[in-house]
Write an enzyme that holds these catalytic residues in place. Structure first.
Site, mmCIF file in Angstrom:
data_model
loop_
_atom_site.group_PDB
_atom_site.id
_atom_site.type_symbol
_atom_site.label_atom_id
_atom_site.label_comp_id
_atom_site.label_asym_id
_atom_site.label_seq_id
_atom_site.Cartn_x
_atom_site.Cartn_y
_atom_site.Cartn_z
ATOM 1 N N GLN A 1 -110.476 103.896 9.575
ATOM 2 C CA GLN A 1 -111.367 104.650 8.688
ATOM 3 C C GLN A 1 -112.625 105.149 9.398
ATOM 4 O OE1 GLN A 1 -111.391 102.319 4.631
ATOM 5 N NE2 GLN A 1 -110.641 100.988 6.265
ATOM 6 N N HIS B 1 -110.359 99.747 11.029
ATOM 7 C CA HIS B 1 -111.216 100.648 11.799
ATOM 8 C C HIS B 1 -110.641 102.054 11.932
ATOM 9 C CE1 HIS B 1 -112.926 96.743 12.790
ATOM 10 N NE2 HIS B 1 -114.031 97.401 13.077
ATOM 11 N N GLY C 1 -115.613 98.558 2.528
ATOM 12 C CA GLY C 1 -116.535 98.602 1.399
ATOM 13 C C GLY C 1 -116.978 97.201 1.037
ATOM 14 N N ARG C 2 -118.003 96.707 1.741
ATOM 15 C CA ARG C 2 -118.459 95.325 1.547
ATOM 16 C C ARG C 2 -119.095 95.121 0.170
ATOM 17 N NH1 ARG C 2 -119.836 91.045 4.742
ATOM 18 N NH2 ARG C 2 -119.179 92.206 6.590
ATOM 19 N N GLY D 1 -121.844 99.948 12.855
ATOM 20 C CA GLY D 1 -120.501 100.494 12.960
ATOM 21 C C GLY D 1 -120.537 101.978 13.274
ATOM 22 N N ARG E 1 -91.372 99.981 -3.897
ATOM 23 C CA ARG E 1 -92.343 98.912 -3.685
ATOM 24 C C ARG E 1 -93.696 99.248 -4.295
ATOM 25 N NH1 ARG E 1 -91.070 98.587 2.743
ATOM 26 N NH2 ARG E 1 -89.378 97.037 2.692
ATOM 27 N N ASP F 1 -123.425 103.905 1.117
ATOM 28 C CA ASP F 1 -124.160 102.981 0.242
ATOM 29 C C ASP F 1 -125.659 102.906 0.523
ATOM 30 O OD1 ASP F 1 -124.044 101.690 2.657
ATOM 31 O OD2 ASP F 1 -123.113 99.854 1.916
ATOM 32 N N ASP G 1 -127.867 100.391 6.963
ATOM 33 C CA ASP G 1 -128.928 99.570 6.397
ATOM 34 C C ASP G 1 -129.533 98.608 7.418
ATOM 35 O OD1 ASP G 1 -130.315 98.899 3.834
ATOM 36 O OD2 ASP G 1 -129.514 96.916 4.260
ATOM 37 N N ARG H 1 -124.119 95.678 17.098
ATOM 38 C CA ARG H 1 -124.777 95.116 15.908
ATOM 39 C C ARG H 1 -125.902 94.159 16.325
ATOM 40 N NH1 ARG H 1 -122.169 96.595 11.387
ATOM 41 N NH2 ARG H 1 -119.963 97.181 11.528
ATOM 42 N N THR I 1 -123.379 105.892 7.494
ATOM 43 C CA THR I 1 -122.427 104.856 7.102
ATOM 44 C C THR I 1 -121.253 105.497 6.381
ATOM 45 O OG1 THR I 1 -122.001 102.943 5.649
ATOM 46 C CG2 THR I 1 -123.824 104.383 5.038
ATOM 47 N N ILE I 2 -120.047 105.097 6.733
ATOM 48 C CA ILE I 2 -118.887 105.599 6.005
ATOM 49 C C ILE I 2 -118.870 105.036 4.592
ATOM 50 C CG2 ILE I 2 -117.470 105.948 8.077
ATOM 51 C CD1 ILE I 2 -115.955 103.356 7.294
ATOM 52 N N ASP I 3 -119.577 103.921 4.357
ATOM 53 C CA ASP I 3 -119.581 103.291 3.033
ATOM 54 C C ASP I 3 -120.377 104.079 1.997
ATOM 55 O OD1 ASP I 3 -118.051 101.246 4.018
ATOM 56 O OD2 ASP I 3 -119.705 99.843 4.266
#
Length: 350
Positions: free
Chosen positions: A282, A280, A170-171, A10, A162, A129, A102, A71, A125-127
């Site tokens: 993000q 996306h 975030g997998r 990504g 609301r 991790d 990763d 990928r 990675t934006i995650d």
């Protein structure tokens, strides 16, 4: 020295900052660089473009990657790995700098362990991790994007009384959701690291409404573990894998958890609830100052590792210093959100 670069997986902000810094560092030492296009696919097909320092200064503020990404997993077929090795030799390359997460770095690590392939990794990675580094570039820009989006959603949530459920990426790790939740004073956030009983969140939202707060903000990671009680009191789990589709690395395509959570909140509380999937969004946009500097520093040190012929390593941020760690160590374990952040945030989630 002739060095190739590629960006895989990504995309994220500040990839171009890394590319610019590697190119400048190698060129300053009298070497040359090329960029494989579209990640490992370009390395397999031998599809590349020359990279010159004088042509890369203007790419620093651009989001995404000028090299393109994919990928592609070369280890799906041994013949694809052989093509990479053959192209590397035919092009007269001395080193390959792989910029990715990763999966991308996992391929680089395996190429080094299997063939002593001259690889160097840069964590992306934006995650946030990846193990062995305190932070990855792209994460800070992502947080600012989510923060801005939630700030805007807050005004419409308040106007219409609301609850807004915001689905974040975030997998396996909740860095984006937790940090954004803290930054946006969310009423609740749900992450993969700690299972959430949705009924507790619903009770919290009802208590706050009774206390005078007429709207709610709930953030949820796409890979969060969420349980809820059905009409009979049986505990069930929200399904994460509705599509059933998988990518080249075997990851199930996630998405849709936000709608499930929103529907459950509405049915359990009677409060009008809407979901927003940031998706996306993000990944996009111009990198923040922090990410531009971090990406640049990582690129410089990756280039220096190549010049020193110190292969099989990944550059990493430790405190304020950029250090080199073994690639195998860097991809061996995913870095999840430490418990301390969840404990600190719990003061505002009661």
């Amino acid at each position: 020295m002739k060095v190739a670069l590629l960006t895989g997986g990504g995309d994220c902000p500040a990839l171009n900052a890394v590319i610019r810094a590697v190119v400048r560092t190698i060129e300053n030492a009298g070497g040359e660089t090329i960029g494989f296009l579209e990640g490992w696919r370009g390395a397999i097909e031998g599809n590349f473009t020359p990279l010159k320092a004088c042509e890369t200064d203007e790419i620093l503020p651009k989001g995404g990657t000028i090299l393109g990404s994919s990928r592609t997993n070369p280890y799906k077929d041994p013949a694809l790995v052989e093509k990479i090795l053959s192209n590397f030799k035919e092009l007269g390359l001395d080193a390959l700098v792989a910029i990715g997460g990763d999966d991308t770095l996992g391929v680089a690590s395996k190429l080094y362990s299997d063939y002593k392939f001259n690889t160097i990794g840069v964590p992306k990675t934006i995650d946030n991790d990846l193990s062995s580094t305190d932070f990855t570039f792209g994460f800070d820009t992502c947080l600012n994007t989510v923060m801005d989006a939630v700030d805007k959603l807050r005004t419409t949530a308040e106007s219409h009384r609301r609850v807004m459920v915001v689905e974040c990426m975030g997998r396996h790790a909740g860095w984006i959701t937790a940090f954004s939740g803290i930054a946006n004073s969310a009423d609740a956030f749900m992450v993969p690291e700690r299972p959430t009983l949705l009924d507790d969140v619903c009770e919290l939202l009802k208590r706050r409404r009774e206390a005078g707060k007429k709207y709610g903000m709930v953030l949820v990671s796409e890979g969060a573990t969420i349980n809820y009680k059905d009409a009979n009191g049986n505990v069930k789990t929200v399904d994460l894998s509705q599509t059933g589709k998988k990518d080249d690395f075997g990851h199930i395509q996630l998405g849709g958890i936000g709608k499930q959570v929103a529907d459950l909140i509405k049915s359990k509380t009677g409060i009008e609830t809407r979901e927003v999937v940031l998706g996306h969004l993000q990944r996009g946009g111009s990198p923040s100052a922090y990410d531009r500097v971090l990406g640049t520093r990582l690129g410089i040190h990756a280039g220096r590792l190549a010049l020193k012929k110190d292969f099989g390593k990944m550059v990493a941020l430790r405190g304020l210093k950029i250090v080199a760690v073994p690639l195998a160590e860097a991809v061996g374990q995913m870095r999840t959100l430490p418990e301390e952040f969840l404990d600190e945030a719990s003061e505002f989630l009661r």
